[in-house]
Design a protein around this motif. Structure first.
Motif: not given
Length: 270
Positions: A42-47, A66-69, A95-101
């Motif tokens: 899966c691409k991401e996880v919140y915890g 998450t994983k980027v490249n 906001a940091y998470i949503a705007k960067n990833f």
């Protein structure tokens, strides 16, 4: 956009931190969701995890991984129930998470924010805190002593999909499935904002607003109902596998609900 005061940003940065890849891999050995990100399932996880349940300050970390490249990225925020600006810090973190990833839209910021708020509601309630979505007045404390450890203010942003009647309607009766058909339903827990995708072979006429698990969860309500032949419950579970919380429960956002509404429109039984 309202500019965040420098003092608050400094306080936020004191509670914000980044995980390195070694830490993330170590965490993945004890956390299946993180393991899934590490291994590209899966691409991401919140915890959220509690540092020490016996510590009276009840310090927790909320995190996003998450994983980027093919590079693991992880970020966390230290919070506690009595933290004065906890909700504001979670908003900045979201906001940091949503705007960067992610796509950085207002909708996505709200979705991330609600995800972390829902995690806090479940964790704090399970550990003896009483949750309120609104403060009784401007001078009220977010940690007033009550029956449990204290009262904690955890607001959430209302899901417009549910309030604008795209799903929730004044149903009184529905069609009856044929022998080779069954119901697939979407149930909302208004307490935490999570959705259940389930199925039922019950052929009796359903009263949508009355057919809930009110004896156990008064805030449960069915907000979508369809008649199908194929095993659409499993199809939808696979479609939203990255949003699965446990079993049949999912953390769906507005985009997911739009997709579900359009996909299942042809199966409407109203």
């Amino acid at each position: 956009m309202t500019k965040i005061p420098q003092k608050i940003l400094v306080e936020f940065e004191n509670n914000f931190f980044e995980y390195d890849e070694e830490q993330i891999i170590r965490f993945s050995k004890n956390n299946g969701n993180i393991f899934a990100v590490v291994n590209d399932m899966c691409k991401e996880v919140y915890g959220l995890y509690i540092l020490d349940e016996n510590d009276p300050t009840f310090i927790c970390h909320i995190f996003y991984i998450t994983k980027v490249n093919q590079n693991l990225k992880g970020f966390g925020l230290q919070i506690s129930p009595t933290q004065e600006r906890r909700n504001q810090f979670v908003s900045i973190f979201s906001a940091y998470i949503a705007k960067n990833f992610q796509d950085g839209s207002k909708r996505q910021v709200e979705t991330v924010f609600n995800t972390f708020q829902n995690m806090q509601i479940l964790t704090f309630e399970q550990n003896g805190y009483d949750i309120i979505p609104e403060l009784p007045n401007k001078k009220a404390s977010i940690a007033i002593k009550y029956n449990g450890k204290g009262i904690v203010h955890i607001p959430r942003i209302t899901n417009e999909i549910i309030t604008n009647n795209k799903f929730e309607k004044e149903f009184s009766t529905v069609q009856i499935p044929k022998i080779d058909e069954h119901f697939v339903y979407l149930m909302l827990n208004r307490r935490n904002g999570y959705f259940k995708i389930g199925k039922s072979k019950n052929s009796r006429t359903l009263k949508i607003r009355e057919k809930t698990l009110q004896s156990e969860e008064p805030d449960m309500i069915i907000v979508g109902l369809w008649i199908v032949k194929e095993n659409y419950e499993k199809i939808l579970h696979m479609e939203f596998k990255d949003k699965r919380l446990r079993g049949e429960w999912f953390n769906l956002d507005e985009t997911d609900l739009d997709f579900l509404h359009n996909k299942m429109k042809k199966f409407a039984c109203i």
